[in-house]
Motif scaffolding. Structure first.
Motif, mmCIF file in Angstrom:
data_model
loop_
_atom_site.group_PDB
_atom_site.id
_atom_site.type_symbol
_atom_site.label_atom_id
_atom_site.label_comp_id
_atom_site.label_asym_id
_atom_site.label_seq_id
_atom_site.Cartn_x
_atom_site.Cartn_y
_atom_site.Cartn_z
ATOM 1 N N LEU A 1 48.028 42.482 49.427
ATOM 2 C CA LEU A 1 47.839 40.995 49.276
ATOM 3 C C LEU A 1 49.448 40.472 49.079
ATOM 4 O O LEU A 1 49.736 39.741 49.722
ATOM 5 N N ALA A 2 49.997 41.338 47.951
ATOM 6 C CA ALA A 2 51.468 40.920 47.624
ATOM 7 C C ALA A 2 52.279 41.101 48.754
ATOM 8 O O ALA A 2 53.156 40.404 49.098
ATOM 9 N N THR B 1 53.566 37.541 45.806
ATOM 10 C CA THR B 1 52.968 37.610 44.610
ATOM 11 C C THR B 1 52.375 36.316 44.173
ATOM 12 O O THR B 1 51.525 35.972 43.280
ATOM 13 N N ASP B 2 52.750 35.063 44.732
ATOM 14 C CA ASP B 2 52.136 33.711 44.367
ATOM 15 C C ASP B 2 50.846 33.701 45.018
ATOM 16 O O ASP B 2 50.056 32.961 44.431
ATOM 17 N N ALA B 3 50.426 34.614 45.863
ATOM 18 C CA ALA B 3 48.949 34.437 46.372
ATOM 19 C C ALA B 3 47.958 35.568 45.249
ATOM 20 O O ALA B 3 46.753 35.142 45.408
ATOM 21 N N LEU B 4 48.555 36.227 44.404
ATOM 22 C CA LEU B 4 47.936 36.909 43.437
ATOM 23 C C LEU B 4 47.243 36.277 42.268
ATOM 24 O O LEU B 4 47.750 36.142 41.326
ATOM 25 N N THR B 5 46.151 35.708 42.762
ATOM 26 C CA THR B 5 45.366 35.033 41.575
ATOM 27 C C THR B 5 44.026 35.933 41.571
ATOM 28 O O THR B 5 43.577 36.616 42.319
ATOM 29 N N LEU B 6 43.360 35.781 40.250
ATOM 30 C CA LEU B 6 42.205 36.525 40.203
ATOM 31 C C LEU B 6 40.806 36.152 41.120
ATOM 32 O O LEU B 6 40.398 37.027 41.567
ATOM 33 N N GLU C 1 39.199 39.048 48.194
ATOM 34 C CA GLU C 1 39.684 39.664 49.189
ATOM 35 C C GLU C 1 39.172 41.197 49.075
ATOM 36 O O GLU C 1 38.700 42.028 49.889
ATOM 37 N N ALA C 2 38.772 41.562 47.622
ATOM 38 C CA ALA C 2 38.085 42.799 47.364
ATOM 39 C C ALA C 2 36.640 42.719 47.543
ATOM 40 O O ALA C 2 36.009 43.834 47.612
#
Length: 204
Positions: free
Chosen positions: A33-34, A39-44, A50-51
Motif C-alpha cells: 500500500l505504501a 504512506t499517507d494511505a497507511l491508516t489502520l 486491504e488485508a
C-alpha cells in the motif's frame, strides 16, 4: 474495488494464520500500500480493508498508526541488518576490507529505502516511538562496528565519540548520495576514509 484488493481479501479468508503469520501478512500488505499510494494511505482502517481482516485484528497487532509505522521501520531495519551482517562476515580479515564493507553497506542501506521509508519517517517525525527505535538502531550499529573493527584498533579501541561522529558522517554522506548531490562512490569512499582514520587514531 480492484482485482488486487479482491485477491488480498480472498487470500486472507482462505487461510487461517498464526499470529506471527498474520503479522507478516499485514506488514506485506502495508508495504504494498505504501509503495502504490504512499504512506499517507497507511491508516489502520484502510489496512484492515486491504488485508481483508476486521479492524480489531489490526488494532491488536499495531495499536495505533504510529505503531504500524514503527513496525514498518523495524521490519526494514531488520532486513538491512541481515544484509550488513552477512557482508561483514564475508569480508577479508583486514582493516581495509572491513572498513570498506561497513561504508558500502551503510550507504547501500540508505539508498535501499526508496520512497517508503522517508514517508514512514515523516509520519513518525517527533514521535517518542521513532526516537526510541532510531536510538536502538544507532546503538546496535555502533556495537556492530566496534566488534568488527576491534581486531584492528589499539588497546583501548575506538572511543564512543568517534563512533558517534562516524554515524553522523555516514548519515550525511548517504543522504547526500540519495539526493544526488554527490556520487554513491564518493560517499562510500569518504566514509571509508573516516573509518580508517578513526581506527588509526586508536593506535596512538
Amino acid at each position: 474495488m480492484s482485482s488486487v484488493q479482491n485477491d488480498r481479501r480472498n487470500a486472507s479468508k482462505r487461510v487461517r494464520l498464526s499470529r506471527e503469520q498474520r503479522y507478516r501478512q499485514l506488514l506485506g500488505v502495508a508495504w504494498q500500500l505504501a509503495r502504490e499510494e504512499g504512506t499517507d494511505a497507511l491508516t489502520l482502517p484502510r489496512l484492515a480493508d486491504e488485508a481483508g481482516v476486521t479492524k480489531p485484528v489490526i488494532y491488536d497487532h499495531f495499536g495505533t498508526r504510529n505503531g504500524l509505522l514503527t513496525a514498518l521501520y523495524q521490519d526494514f531495519d531488520a532486513r538491512q541488518t541481515l544484509v550488513i551482517d552477512a557482508a561483514i562476515e564475508a569480508a577479508a580479515p583486514t582493516l581495509e576490507a572491513t572498513a570498506g564493507v561497513i561504508a558500502s553497506s551503510y550507504v547501500d542501506c540508505v539508498l535501499a529505502q526508496g520512497r517508503e521509508i522517508p514517508g514512514v519517517l515523516a509520519g513518525l517525525a517527533g514521535s517518542p516511538e521513532l526516537e526510541a527505535v532510531k536510538r536502538d538502531y544507532q546503538r546496535a550499529f555502533i556495537e556492530k562496528c566496534r566488534r568488527a573493527l576491534a581486531p584492528f584498533t589499539g588497546e583501548k579501541g575506538i572511543l564512543p565519540p568517534g563512533f558517534w561522529a562516524m554515524l553522523g558522517a555516514a548519515d550525511a554522506l548517504s543522504h547526500a548520495a540519495a539526493r544526488r548531490e554527490i556520487s554513491i562512490e564518493a560517499a562510500k569512499a569518504e566514509l571509508n576514509e573516516i573509518i580508517m582514520a578513526m581506527a588509526a587514531r586508536s593506535e596512538r
